[in-house]
Design a protein around this motif. Structure first.
Motif, short mmCIF file in Angstrom:
data_model
loop_
_atom_site.label_atom_id
_atom_site.label_comp_id
_atom_site.label_asym_id
_atom_site.label_seq_id
_atom_site.Cartn_x
_atom_site.Cartn_y
_atom_site.Cartn_z
N ASN A 185 0.36 -1.00 -0.32
CA ASN A 185 -0.30 -0.02 -0.30
C ASN A 185 0.73 1.66 -0.30
O ASN A 185 0.49 2.35 -0.42
CB ASN A 185 -0.79 -0.07 1.34
CG ASN A 185 -2.14 -1.26 0.99
OD1 ASN A 185 -2.02 -1.65 -0.17
ND2 ASN A 185 -2.35 -1.23 2.32
N ALA A 186 2.15 0.64 0.71
CA ALA A 186 3.05 2.21 0.71
C ALA A 186 3.43 2.28 -0.76
O ALA A 186 4.51 2.59 -0.82
CB ALA A 186 4.01 2.67 1.93
N SER A 187 3.67 1.47 -1.67
CA SER A 187 4.65 1.34 -2.79
C SER A 187 4.14 2.03 -4.07
O SER A 187 3.01 2.46 -4.33
CB SER A 187 5.07 -0.04 -3.32
OG SER A 187 3.71 0.20 -3.77
N PRO A 188 4.68 2.47 -5.16
CA PRO A 188 4.02 3.39 -6.16
C PRO A 188 3.00 2.20 -7.45
O PRO A 188 2.60 2.30 -7.56
CB PRO A 188 5.36 3.28 -7.30
CG PRO A 188 6.55 3.21 -6.34
CD PRO A 188 5.57 2.54 -4.99
N ARG A 189 3.04 0.80 -6.34
CA ARG A 189 2.60 -0.51 -6.86
C ARG A 189 0.18 -0.15 -6.43
O ARG A 189 -0.06 -1.49 -6.42
CB ARG A 189 3.25 -1.92 -6.65
CG ARG A 189 4.21 -1.86 -7.74
CD ARG A 189 4.72 -3.30 -7.84
NE ARG A 189 6.18 -3.14 -8.00
CZ ARG A 189 6.21 -3.32 -8.98
NH1 ARG A 189 5.14 -4.70 -9.88
NH2 ARG A 189 7.36 -3.59 -9.94
N HIS A 190 1.03 0.67 -5.35
CA HIS A 190 -0.87 0.20 -4.87
C HIS A 190 -2.12 0.21 -5.71
O HIS A 190 -2.96 -0.22 -5.11
CB HIS A 190 -0.81 1.33 -3.58
CG HIS A 190 -0.85 3.03 -4.22
ND1 HIS A 190 -0.17 3.60 -5.10
CD2 HIS A 190 -2.37 3.58 -4.40
CE1 HIS A 190 -0.76 4.67 -5.29
NE2 HIS A 190 -1.47 4.88 -5.09
#
Length: 709
Positions: A435-440
């Protein structure tokens, strides 16, 4: 209102996941969105892959029953993004609240703005549409009044944008197929039967049967090669007729049972130059080819083939397709036969294109359906393990170290290995990393390596083709394919069988894999997050885990401390769970006695946070007075264990049942066997007398102290 938001997302996704008609899709989206976001106008623009041009997908004015395009005919054409208001949104693609006046100065001649202004519409909300992190368009909501969206509203709109983006792309794909079908029907009425066949072998067989009506042959073959995203796609079809007038029989395209030729000696692989031009080879000419090519020599000798007809279907930079016929009679094919076949080649090419488009759509459809399933799971899981789950409750140094590690690695694509005992929250850490990644914006796909039989894990990870094994009645997309652009969480990675460890290593190294039973190499840009409650270094030393895979996974380790090493966090965790569980169970919030808190903090908690939550849930259910009652349940040994803290370390450890029984016996001994009343054991244990009697019956304890054992 997270529950309402999740319900809206679920309902919206269920409503649009299988929509094929854009008008119906748009109407559903408009209806659902108006339930929570008031607006007077809604529009969807879609972009080309290079973000150079835009196309108005649909626009609805003021809740009109039938959506109307802004300008007649504009829906069919792409127009430049440059020098239009959309260029500002593309430059900064995020959920934005704008005023019409913000735009009017830069685009005074933009006719839709003038029309909105005439209707007193002055507020715009722009929502980016993304698929796999790639911007594909924008959803615009316009209204007369300022929407005053909260950050939670904007986050919800982002999720809605992702759902709508997939639905719009799916609808456009079917729209394109429908357009092609209509064009083919108009141009090639005679090919209607071919175009209606959607399975590969039946289609190729139908093509062969169609050709056999005008050109006699003993062998029919089609080979298609296309480069797709750096991969080579191949489709094969070979049929032979054992006797004149006999039905066509399917053949393996690259192997005969009685031949010793390798696949690399296939005519298709040997003779690219031979198959590039339309031609008929017969008699001595074919015999010369048989001398040159081993495959032709084989069919010359074993099948008595004496004539070959070659008809390229297409030749282009991204691949080629060719049709070949062969016969035993040297004069089986004449120039007019070649002309007849070439006249049918456009029909065959269109039939092939239609087949591949349908297969791609079916694959996308299956992928969308599985992504929908994972979205439902994600919503349900988020409800259970959201911000209030207790995973990150506390202020101790161990938790702070974990949070620092998450913050450091989350924005990257680095592989993470989470280790820790059962119940420490490994899945919740994985969710936070995603959730905290650019992939969220993409899904977090999960697989528990210990929850499936070894023979099924490979299919779950990489997918399988239809017929790959008994029970494989259709193609299945694997979790690595679903996680493309997102993250994949491999829980209990230490349980993965050794043979699958090698295949997983290939995915980590090369980012490529093959479906079970398939030959096509697939690529996956998925971030890998693994978790284990084992010490993988010890597993490597014992030969149960591959060292090379361990080092590939252990790029950025995050080790979760057990609860017994976070005793300072037990009190805030306890308060958190008591508040949350009491609300969920419909019970009043009760206090915890200092002595019970001390016992809870002294307990070793082999089940960690999960065990603490379950102990508190049991206590909340049975408690009657102003305090939580732990005696007689899973937490009962806590009190006894704390009181017996002076026991030597070498003493044998009793079971929870034994500890509970001893504790009740001690209370009965002190009260002379009395259970209830002012001098009874129930008051001493701070437990309801009926509850104590039930526990005594279960543990085989009699009222008379002398007969207890």
């Amino acid at each position: 209102m997270p529950d309402q938001d999740e319900t809206l997302l679920l309902n919206l996704n269920e409503a649009i996941a299988t929509m094929r008609d854009k008008d119906s899709l748009f109407k559903v989206v408009t209806t659902k969105l108006r339930l929570i976001f008031p607006f007077d106008l809604i529009g969807i623009n879609v972009f080309d892959a290079e973000l150079k041009t835009k196309r108005l997908f649909l626009r609805d004015y003021y809740g009109a029953e039938d959506p109307q395009p802004a300008v007649p005919g504009s829906m069919a054409n792409f127009t430049p993004i440059a020098n239009s208001p959309i260029e500002q949104l593309v430059a900064d693609p995020r959920v934005r609240q704008l005023t019409l006046q913000d735009y009017m100065g830069a685009y005074p001649d933009y006719e839709p703005f003038a029309r909105m202004r005439q209707q007193d519409i002055g507020q715009l909300t722009a929502v980016p549409l993304r698929i796999g992190g790639h911007l594909t368009g924008f959803l615009t909501l316009a209204s007369r009044r300022a929407p005053n969206l909260t950050p939670a509203d904007e986050k919800l709109l982002e999720k809605i944008g992702s759902l709508i983006a997939v639905a719009v792309a799916n609808t456009l794909a079917f729209e394109e197929v429908a357009r092609r079908e209509q064009q083919r029907t108009l141009q090639l009425n005679i090919n209607n039967a071919l175009l209606s066949i959607k399975q590969r072998e039946p289609l190729f067989r139908a093509v062969a049967e169609e050709l056999s009506r005008v050109v006699p042959f003993e062998y029919f073959g089609i080979r298609v090669q296309r480069a797709e995203q750096g991969e080579v796609f191949q489709a094969f079809a070979e049929f032979s007729r054992p006797a004149p007038g006999a039905p066509l029989e399917a053949r393996d395209p690259d192997r005969d049972e009685d031949e010793g030729l390798r696949d690399s000696e296939s005519i298709y692989r040997q003779s690219t130059d031979l198959l590039q031009a339309a031609a008929v080879y017969s008699g001595p000419e074919f015999k010369a080819l048989a001398v040159r090519y081993p495959r032709l020599r084989y069919v010359y000798e074993h099948y008595h083939t004496r004539a070959l007809l070659v008809a390229p279907i297409w030749q282009r930079p991204d691949g080629a397709a060719v049709l070949t016929l062969s016969a035993a009679e040297p004069d089986a094919f004449q120039p007019e036969d070649l002309a007849t076949v070439l006249a049918l080649v456009p029909q065959i090419g269109l039939a092939l294109e239609n087949l591949f488009a349908f297969e791609q759509i079916e694959q996308l459809k299956a992928q969308v359906e599985q992504e929908r399933t994972y979205l439902v799971d994600e919503i349900n899981t988020s409800a259970r393990f959201g911000a209030d789950s207790g995973a990150f409750i506390g202020s101790g140094p161990a938790l702070q170290q974990t949070l620092r590690r998450i913050g450091q690695v989350a924005p990257t694509d680095t592989t993470v290995l989470i280790s820790g005992e059962t119940g420490t929250g490994k899945e919740l850490v994985a969710r936070e990393l995603h959730n905290a990644s650019p992939r969220h914006a993409r899904a977090l796909i999960k697989l528990n390596c210990a929850a499936l039989p070894a023979q099924l894990i490979e299919s779950e990870l990489f997918g399988h083709e239809k017929g790959a094994f008994t029970g494989a009645v259709e193609r299945r997309i694997g979790k690595f394919e679903l996680a493309n652009g997102g993250s994949i969480f491999l829980d209990e990675i230490g349980e993965l069988p050794l043979d699958l460890q090698a295949k997983l290593l290939r995915v980590l190294q090369e980012r490529e894999f093959e479906r079970l039973g398939g030959t096509k190499v697939l690529h996956s840009d998925a971030r890998v997050i693994a978790a284990t409650n084992r010490v993988l270094a010890d597993e490597v030393a014992a030969g149960r885990f591959r060292a090379d895979l361990y080092y590939r996974l252990n790029v950025f380790p995050i080790e979760l401390a057990p609860l017994r090493e976070r005793r300072e966090d037990i009190e805030p965790l306890l308060r958190h769970f008591v508040q949350r569980l009491s609300k969920r169970l419909g019970k009043p919030v009760r206090q915890v006695r200092p002595a019970d808190l001390a016992a809870l903090q002294a307990y070793s908690w082999p089940g960690n946070i999960r065990e603490l939550e379950h102990v508190l849930e049991q206590a909340i259910i049975v408690s009657q007075g102003p305090f939580l009652e732990f005696a007689g349940f899973a937490a009962a040994p806590l009190v006894a264990g704390a009181a017996a803290g002076a026991s030597p370390a070498s003493a044998p450890i009793k079971t929870l049942r034994e500890q509970e029984r001893d504790h009740i016996l001690a209370a009965l001994q002190r009260t002379g066997g009395r259970v209830s009343g002012a001098q009874g054991a129930a008051l001493l244990l701070d437990i309801n007398p009926k509850t104590l009697e039930a526990r005594m019956k279960k543990l085989g304890i009699r009222r008379t102290v002398g007969l207890q054992s």
